[in-house]
Design a protein around this motif. Sequence first.
Motif, PDB file in Angstrom:
ATOM      1  N   THR A 528       0.828  -1.211   0.000  1.00 37.46           N
ATOM      2  CA  THR A 528       0.000   0.000   0.000  1.00 37.46           C
ATOM      3  C   THR A 528       0.864   1.264   0.000  1.00 37.46           C
ATOM      4  OG1 THR A 528      -0.053  -0.077   2.394  1.00 37.46           O
ATOM      5  CG2 THR A 528      -1.938  -1.056   1.222  1.00 37.46           C
ATOM      6  N   GLY A 529       2.108   1.098   0.384  1.00 37.02           N
ATOM      7  CA  GLY A 529       2.972   2.274   0.442  1.00 37.02           C
ATOM      8  C   GLY A 529       4.279   1.938   1.115  1.00 37.02           C
ATOM      9  N   ALA A 530       4.927   2.966   1.638  1.00 41.35           N
ATOM     10  CA  ALA A 530       6.234   2.737   2.275  1.00 41.35           C
ATOM     11  C   ALA A 530       6.502   3.821   3.315  1.00 41.35           C
ATOM     12  CB  ALA A 530       7.323   2.766   1.216  1.00 41.35           C
ATOM     13  N   GLU A 531       7.433   3.506   4.159  1.00 39.54           N
ATOM     14  CA  GLU A 531       7.897   4.545   5.096  1.00 39.54           C
ATOM     15  C   GLU A 531       9.299   4.954   4.652  1.00 39.54           C
ATOM     16  OE1 GLU A 531       8.184   3.493   9.266  1.00 39.54           O
ATOM     17  OE2 GLU A 531       8.822   5.522   9.807  1.00 39.54           O
ATOM     18  N   ALA A 532       9.514   6.254   4.571  1.00 40.89           N
ATOM     19  CA  ALA A 532      10.841   6.748   4.199  1.00 40.89           C
ATOM     20  C   ALA A 532      11.697   6.773   5.458  1.00 40.89           C
ATOM     21  CB  ALA A 532      10.731   8.145   3.609  1.00 40.89           C
ATOM     22  N   LEU A 533      12.821   6.096   5.395  1.00 42.14           N
ATOM     23  CA  LEU A 533      13.704   6.038   6.576  1.00 42.14           C
ATOM     24  C   LEU A 533      15.085   6.574   6.190  1.00 42.14           C
ATOM     25  CD1 LEU A 533      12.504   2.578   7.811  1.00 42.14           C
ATOM     26  CD2 LEU A 533      12.237   4.715   9.076  1.00 42.14           C
ATOM     27  N   LEU A 534      15.538   7.509   6.994  1.00 40.98           N
ATOM     28  CA  LEU A 534      16.770   8.226   6.674  1.00 40.98           C
ATOM     29  C   LEU A 534      18.006   7.359   6.916  1.00 40.98           C
ATOM     30  CD1 LEU A 534      17.996  10.968   5.942  1.00 40.98           C
ATOM     31  CD2 LEU A 534      17.836  11.606   8.340  1.00 40.98           C
ATOM     32  N   ARG A 535      18.977   7.520   6.045  1.00 39.67           N
ATOM     33  CA  ARG A 535      20.268   6.840   6.245  1.00 39.67           C
ATOM     34  C   ARG A 535      21.382   7.847   5.995  1.00 39.67           C
ATOM     35  NH1 ARG A 535      17.334   4.008   8.201  1.00 39.67           N
ATOM     36  NH2 ARG A 535      16.962   1.778   7.987  1.00 39.67           N
ATOM     37  N   TRP A 536      22.487   7.599   6.664  1.00 37.17           N
ATOM     38  CA  TRP A 536      23.663   8.468   6.469  1.00 37.17           C
ATOM     39  C   TRP A 536      24.829   7.579   6.093  1.00 37.17           C
ATOM     40  CZ3 TRP A 536      26.728  10.908  11.114  1.00 37.17           C
ATOM     41  CH2 TRP A 536      27.831  11.615  10.622  1.00 37.17           C
ATOM     42  N   GLN A 537      25.449   7.875   4.968  1.00 31.78           N
ATOM     43  CA  GLN A 537      26.602   7.077   4.558  1.00 31.78           C
ATOM     44  C   GLN A 537      27.819   7.974   4.424  1.00 31.78           C
ATOM     45  OE1 GLN A 537      26.078   4.483   1.163  1.00 31.78           O
ATOM     46  NE2 GLN A 537      27.494   3.100   2.192  1.00 31.78           N
ATOM     47  N   PRO A 538      28.574   8.110   5.538  1.00 32.29           N
ATOM     48  CA  PRO A 538      29.779   8.946   5.467  1.00 32.29           C
ATOM     49  C   PRO A 538      30.769   8.324   4.491  1.00 32.29           C
ATOM     50  CG  PRO A 538      29.250   8.346   7.744  1.00 32.29           C
ATOM     51  CD  PRO A 538      28.402   7.503   6.867  1.00 32.29           C
ATOM     52  N   ALA A 539      31.518   9.177   3.775  1.00 29.13           N
ATOM     53  CA  ALA A 539      32.449   8.683   2.744  1.00 29.13           C
ATOM     54  C   ALA A 539      33.366   7.607   3.320  1.00 29.13           C
ATOM     55  CB  ALA A 539      33.271   9.860   2.229  1.00 29.13           C
TER      56      ALA A 539
END
Length: 766
Positions: A528-539
């Motif tokens: 039905t949809g999705a939840e946007a979940l934040l990620r951080w990928q430091p170099a």
Amino acid sequence: MCNGINGDCNPRDGAVAKEARQNLRERAEQLLQATTATDREGRKLLHELSVYQIELEMQNEELRRAQEEIEASLTRYRELFELVPVGYLILDKGMIKEANLTAAELLRTPRVALAQRPLSQFIASEHQDLYYLCCQRPFDSCQTRSIELQMVRPGGDRFWALLSGLPAPGEETCAPGCRITLTDISERKLAEEQQRIAAVAFESREGMLVTDTNGHILRVNRAFTQVTGYSPEEAVGRTPALLHSGRHDPAFYRAMWEAIRREGHWEGQIWNRRKGGEIYLEWLSISAVRDPAGGVSHYLAAFSDISEPRAAERKMLELAFYDPLTGLPNRRLLLDRLQQSVVSAERNGQYGALLLLDLDRFKTLNDSLGHPAGDQILIETARRLSGALRDTDTAARIGGDEYVVVLEDLGPEEIAAAASAEAIAEKLRAALEPPFGLNGESRHISACVGITLFCSRGQGMESLLQQAELAIYQAKEAGRDCVRFYCASMQEAVDARAALEIGLRRALVKDELLLFYQPQVDGDGRLTGAEALLRWQPAGQGMVSPAAFIPAAEENGLIIPIGRWVLETACRRLALWGKDPATRDLQLAVNISARQFHQTDFVAQVRGALDQSGADPSRLKLELTESLVVRDMNLVIQTMRELRNIGVGFSMDDFGTGYSSLAYLKRLPLDQLKIDQSFVRGIPEDPDDCAIAQAVIALGRSLRLHVIAEGVETEDQRVFLTQQGCTAFQGYLFGRPGLPDVIETMARSRNLFPLSSHEVSHGQTL
Ligand code: C2E
Ligand code: MG
Ligand code: MG
């Protein structure tokens, strides 16, 4: 033969003789002349010789006299060097080479012992820098340099000294070789200090005036003007008769002056008149000030207005040093007491402790129950804490729901002191255990306690408080309702947080953030949809979970730009989905943090993100948390309504972990409740978790809200939740958070998760 003399020779003989005689005469004359000249020369030489001799003797005499004078002057110089009341030192590279008697006396060190010791050994530690700074800077041309600093004698005894230095000839700084004079200025310093104290004392809360011996006012203080209404300009030069009320007869004043003459002092009540005419009662004390010879030089009068109710004065004092709500000492008084405790701990070699106590979730309670109830909690907490302490311990409230307790005399052993402090902290927590009666309901209030120990003055007051705060922070991290001690590793954690902040700032600039999407499905397992979940990928590093940086970003405010980025990125994704028939019906849930939501332009931000991307507002769902909505409820409702009007929906995330109350839930324009994964985790084994999940589903039904369960990992959980009537799910069972193409593929394949026929039919019946 011819006798030439008598001339009876031949004529030729006579001519010869004549010539010879002539020659002889000439020679004789020449000889005579030569003899005379030599004689003169000789005499002249003799004369010169004797003159020279006289001069020589005179010079010798002068030399002797000069010698004597030099010796006398040297003796005088020696005497001066030794007896002058100023210390005199000759230094070589900072080492004492020579010192006069006065210097030796001032430093209470024999001269032999002074030689070859660095002068810096006699400088007080706090003035070492000043000494070096002053002695090592180049001298301005031919100027002496003077500094005032404290010197320490071998026994530890201190005195104030004025050091004046002159560089040695040819030297630029005082350091390598120089002459230094040393003057004891302790008395002057003391006098200055007393003057300063006197100035402060003069500006005390009491009215004061100074008169000369004729009774003419020389000086008044600010309190004088406040009480009498007369400015210094109006009072100076007049006599205190200016203030006479007419209520005392001359005999009263006569008796007063007699007492002052006799005893040097008088005090008592007296009626005076203010400038405005009002008569008031004051407590007056007059003292005669004596000069060094014992004569009276001035009179000093101090008075306080006692016609005003004393209560007003007390009130002012209370306001300055006590918390008006609880009556406990405030931060200012606490810092003062803490200082005294630290000094006494150092003196007695005993440990003391600073306990910082913070009520758990007070803010939520205060916002939800109302401020009067919040005040009641604070007052009751203060009462219980004071009741649990010894009289000698200080309890203070330093703001909000933060209380501080200072404990003294915990013994000389650190471990034992820590144990005692912990025991008292537990006692304080136990005192808060009995339920608080609020608005007719009883509530349990718990608290965290952060403890730091002290035993030396080296620890500043503010840094002790900071340490206790760090300890509290640990306690909160550990799940509240507990006690933690400050330790150095906490400082490391704080440093790590600072590093995290720097990293996050860089993440924003360097595009290191990305959004993952986790599928949400309905009771039939349909996407039905999705939840946007934040990620951080430091170099060059692995992925960082938002749980590791969102709380820090909330605290340092970076959540504002980060949250804006999330919204805009999510809306762009939604707009893309809107163009594809396979994904255009999908909902996208976006997490919104409290600080982000409470920005005044939050509605405009959401609108902007939607407009710019062209996303359909009715496909966007904002996930809020309970802590967010309990603050400024009316404002929250207004913001939610504004967004709702443009089609945006709302889900209550982590439902059940915050302060759940039907009262607020009913008022909020919500669409969905999200059962927190911590309850889902225990299903179906844990009866409490099962009951809570069941209750949330029932609550949702009665409020006509959809309910979604998050963190669904097992089929058993899904089955149980479905049986209870839950119709939406999110969790690893259906898909982990991932890149958007996972959702897109899933949508295109019209993915139905493998549900057993029983559950499907059960789900469909609901
Ligand atoms: P949340 O909003 O409650 O998100 C659900 C969290 O549970 C996510 O963790 C998700 O990966 C995890 N999860 C989902 N299914 C399962 C499961 O079956 N089992 C388990 N054990 N975990 C599951 P994540 O992505 O680490 O996010 C953690 C929290 O960080 C979120 O909790 C949310 O509060 C916050 N967060 C994430 N993204 C954002 C964001 O963009 N803005 C804000 N303000 N907060 C965010
Ligand atoms: Mg969420
Ligand atoms: Mg959640």
